[in-house]
Scaffold this motif. Structure first.
Motif, PDB file in Angstrom:
ATOM      1  N   PRO A  89       0.573  -1.435   0.102  1.00  0.00           N
ATOM      2  CA  PRO A  89       0.414  -0.395   0.612  1.00  0.00           C
ATOM      3  C   PRO A  89       0.773   1.394  -0.197  1.00  0.00           C
ATOM      4  N   ILE A  90       2.051   1.265   0.406  1.00  0.00           N
ATOM      5  CA  ILE A  90       3.479   2.028   0.160  1.00  0.00           C
ATOM      6  C   ILE A  90       3.529   3.186  -0.958  1.00  0.00           C
ATOM      7  N   PHE A  91       3.305   2.320  -1.649  1.00  0.00           N
ATOM      8  CA  PHE A  91       4.165   2.131  -3.183  1.00  0.00           C
ATOM      9  C   PHE A  91       2.724   2.699  -3.264  1.00  0.00           C
ATOM     10  N   PHE A  92       1.197   2.263  -3.476  1.00  0.00           N
ATOM     11  CA  PHE A  92       0.002   2.958  -4.223  1.00  0.00           C
ATOM     12  C   PHE A  92      -0.110   4.024  -3.605  1.00  0.00           C
ATOM     13  N   VAL A  93       0.112   4.675  -2.313  1.00  0.00           N
ATOM     14  CA  VAL A  93      -0.604   5.947  -1.274  1.00  0.00           C
ATOM     15  C   VAL A  93       1.096   6.709  -2.501  1.00  0.00           C
ATOM     16  N   LEU A  94       1.926   6.521  -2.135  1.00  0.00           N
ATOM     17  CA  LEU A  94       2.463   7.442  -2.691  1.00  0.00           C
ATOM     18  C   LEU A  94       2.516   7.301  -4.410  1.00  0.00           C
ATOM     19  N   MET A  95       2.454   6.984  -5.251  1.00  0.00           N
ATOM     20  CA  MET A  95       1.375   6.927  -6.581  1.00  0.00           C
ATOM     21  C   MET A  95       0.270   7.916  -6.468  1.00  0.00           C
ATOM     22  N   GLY A  96      -0.657   7.930  -5.908  1.00  0.00           N
ATOM     23  CA  GLY A  96      -2.027   9.501  -5.743  1.00  0.00           C
ATOM     24  C   GLY A  96      -0.598  10.532  -5.107  1.00  0.00           C
ATOM     25  N   LEU A  97      -0.183  10.291  -4.310  1.00  0.00           N
ATOM     26  CA  LEU A  97       0.281  11.500  -4.029  1.00  0.00           C
ATOM     27  C   LEU A  97       1.047  11.933  -4.622  1.00  0.00           C
ATOM     28  N   LYS A  98       1.497  11.560  -5.948  1.00  0.00           N
ATOM     29  CA  LYS A  98       2.525  12.157  -7.186  1.00  0.00           C
ATOM     30  C   LYS A  98       1.214  12.660  -7.863  1.00  0.00           C
ATOM     31  N   VAL A  99      -0.209  12.901  -7.881  1.00  0.00           N
ATOM     32  CA  VAL A  99      -1.228  13.130  -8.643  1.00  0.00           C
ATOM     33  C   VAL A  99      -1.222  15.251  -8.175  1.00  0.00           C
ATOM     34  N   ASP A 100      -1.538  15.524  -8.664  1.00  0.00           N
ATOM     35  CA  ASP A 100      -1.669  16.838  -8.991  1.00  0.00           C
ATOM     36  C   ASP A 100      -2.469  16.591  -9.353  1.00  0.00           C
ATOM     37  N   LEU A 101      -4.246  17.248  -8.560  1.00  0.00           N
ATOM     38  CA  LEU A 101      -5.317  17.343  -9.582  1.00  0.00           C
ATOM     39  C   LEU A 101      -5.962  18.841  -9.709  1.00  0.00           C
ATOM     40  N   ARG A 102      -4.713  19.501  -9.638  1.00  0.00           N
ATOM     41  CA  ARG A 102      -4.652  21.107 -10.432  1.00  0.00           C
ATOM     42  C   ARG A 102      -4.926  21.055 -11.790  1.00  0.00           C
ATOM     43  N   LEU A 103      -3.672  20.373 -12.111  1.00  0.00           N
ATOM     44  CA  LEU A 103      -3.149  20.001 -13.385  1.00  0.00           C
ATOM     45  C   LEU A 103      -4.821  19.635 -14.277  1.00  0.00           C
ATOM     46  N   PHE A 104      -5.613  18.785 -13.743  1.00  0.00           N
ATOM     47  CA  PHE A 104      -6.800  18.824 -14.573  1.00  0.00           C
ATOM     48  C   PHE A 104      -7.712  19.512 -14.640  1.00  0.00           C
ATOM     49  N   ALA A 105      -7.442  21.114 -14.791  1.00  0.00           N
ATOM     50  CA  ALA A 105      -8.131  22.056 -14.701  1.00  0.00           C
ATOM     51  C   ALA A 105      -7.585  22.281 -16.251  1.00  0.00           C
ATOM     52  N   ARG A 106      -6.856  21.741 -17.025  1.00  0.00           N
ATOM     53  CA  ARG A 106      -6.666  21.884 -18.045  1.00  0.00           C
ATOM     54  C   ARG A 106      -6.785  20.384 -19.160  1.00  0.00           C
ATOM     55  N   LEU A 107      -7.963  21.107 -20.312  1.00  0.00           N
ATOM     56  CA  LEU A 107      -8.202  19.914 -21.172  1.00  0.00           C
ATOM     57  C   LEU A 107      -7.669  19.708 -21.330  1.00  0.00           C
ATOM     58  N   ASP A 108      -6.304  19.703 -22.234  1.00  0.00           N
ATOM     59  CA  ASP A 108      -5.759  19.255 -22.806  1.00  0.00           C
ATOM     60  C   ASP A 108      -5.105  17.538 -22.303  1.00  0.00           C
ATOM     61  N   ILE A 109      -5.011  17.867 -20.479  1.00  0.00           N
ATOM     62  CA  ILE A 109      -4.571  16.493 -19.459  1.00  0.00           C
ATOM     63  C   ILE A 109      -5.948  15.684 -20.210  1.00  0.00           C
TER      64      ILE A 109
END
Length: 452
Positions: free
Chosen positions: A329-349
């Motif tokens: 689970p440490i791996f999957f939580v760390l993968m989630g930590l690296k997702v920046d939700l602010r980037l999803f305000a960009r339509l290209d992403i």
């Protein structure tokens, strides 16, 4: 009991945000002096990550979804508290100790996948599984490459190839769980999917080895020729074959000898040692350590282990479960930590995420063409190959650590934070829709038979 658990968790989170400081620079303690021990912030950070993983997994299991999605969402939530002004979790994203624990978690995870894979059963389903797997790798790979080239024209060709590679493998656990819940794990369709998923993993790891080798060569100013690519592929195949062959010869003798020992945890210790040795060997020959861990799981057959008289015999997967419960689970939580939700305000992403998801789904539907037997539910086989799950995240995580020079000559991660977020969306969607689509497909087959 539930209230007490929630109270303890809330207290832990509060302590984390109130008392911890940013993890200092490498080789520095919290006050800027040389440190000879573990930073206390790491201890509370790992504690929080484990709690987030457990509660996230519990929530999603209650919703009849894989626990891994809950762990991933928990990490996303924790990593994006910065939006609300909380910065304490930011240090967890780049901490070396936590990254090492996460990598150990991935190695254990691939070891478990290897243990669950049976080469004999894979051989029994024969050509159908092989063709399904090959088509299920080729189609998503080129579709993902094309999507990346269209949406990210400024990236290098190797970056496009790597993004295509993240779409190759199949997460067999989710599909196996659906078949098991429906009591159809012994059907021909299920066996073809499970066999093809194992071959998918092997082919995906081979592609990863070749592409990662090309990226490392490009990062130091070199380039791989076709001969180099063939050599890397051959090296990967030889490593897997040699590991399996040596395992068949040596592992039975090692386990028989281990059975004579009377100390506790002999089987688990021997198994983990074999896993880590092969992971090390894979790294030494230029492959990803997870290739060695997967090979260790394939060769380990505990039927040769007979515990000393008077000691209870236990299944290796049961013995390994507490280790994986803590580290994976440490791996999957760390993968989630690296997702920046602010980037999803960009339509290209969002457009890239949608296109990658479509490529991931359509690419696996090509698999059904490879089913050679008549009377089978081809649609169910294609749908069962859709989920990427943990495998796609592992590939994306490795891509985030590989570097390539950009147009200005500055080295940047192959998988940027924006692309990483798009890959996570693809993984989540393909994982969520598979149980629903697969149940519908199997129910549709039964309905058609009744009407006939």
């Amino acid at each position: 009991m539930k209230r007490a658990t929630v109270a303890i968790s809330a207290l832990s989170v509060s302590l984390f945000f109130i008392f911890t400081k940013q993890v200092a620079a490498e080789g520095q303690g919290p006050m800027g002096t040389e440190s000879h021990g573990l930073d206390p912030a790491v201890l509370i950070g790992v504690a929080i990550m484990l709690l987030v993983a457990k509660f996230g997994g519990e929530l999603f299991e209650r919703l009849r979804q894989p626990a891994v999605l809950g762990e991933l969402f928990g990490g996303i939530l924790l990593g994006n508290l910065v939006i609300f002004g909380f910065y304490r979790a930011e240090a967890l994203k780049t901490n070396g100790t936590i990254a090492a624990l996460a990598e150990l978690g991935v190695i254990i995870l691939l070891f478990e996948v290897g243990l669950e894979s049976d080469l004999r059963e894979m051989m029994e389903v024969g050509w159908s599984s092989l063709l399904v797997a090959v088509l299920g790798v080729i189609a998503p790979f080129f579709l993902g490459w094309a999507v990346s080239a269209y949406f990210l024209p400024g990236e290098s060709r190797l970056a496009h190839i790597f993004i295509g590679a993240t779409l190759c493998a199949t997460s067999v656990g989710i599909t196996a769980r659906v078949f098991k819940d429906l009591g159809k794990l012994a059907t021909r369709e299920a066996r073809i999917i499970l066999g093809a998923a194992v071959i998918d993993d092997v082919l995906g790891l081979l592609i990863l080895a070749v592409v990662a080798g090309a990226i490392r060569a490009a990062n130091i100013g070199g380039a791989l020729s076709m001969v180099d690519v063939v050599l890397i592929a051959l090296k990967s195949i030889v490593f897997l074959v040699a590991s399996i062959a040596m395992g068949q010869l040596l592992v039975p003798k090692i386990l028989r000898g281990a059975g004579r020992l009377e100390s506790r945890g002999v089987l688990l210790t021997m198994a983990l040692a074999l896993c880590l040795v092969l992971a090390w060997a894979a790294a030494k020959v230029g492959l990803a350590p997870i290739v060695g861990a997967f090979a260790a799981g394939l060769v380990l057959d505990e039927v040769h282990y007979k515990p000393a008289e008077g000691r209870k015999e236990r299944d290796l997967q049961d013995l390994l479960q507490p280790v994986s419960t803590v580290l994976v689970p440490i791996f999957f939580v760390l993968m989630g930590l690296k997702v920046d939700l602010r980037l999803f305000a960009r339509l290209d992403i969002l457009g890239l995420a949608a296109a990658l998801t479509a490529a991931a789904i359509l690419g696996k539907q090509v698999c059904s063409i490879g089913v050679m037997e008549r009377g089978l539910n081809r649609l169910a086989i294609g749908l069962g190959m859709i989920p990427r799950g943990e495998v796609g995240l592992i590939f994306a995580g490795i891509g985030a650590t590989l570097m390539l020079p950009n147009a200005s000559g500055v080295s940047e991660p192959v998988i940027s934070s924006a692309v990483f977020g798009a890959v996570v969306i693809m993984v989540i969607i393909t994982t969520l829709i598979t149980p629903i689509a697969l149940k519908w497909s199997l129910g549709r087959k039964r309905t058609n038979k009744r009407e006939g």
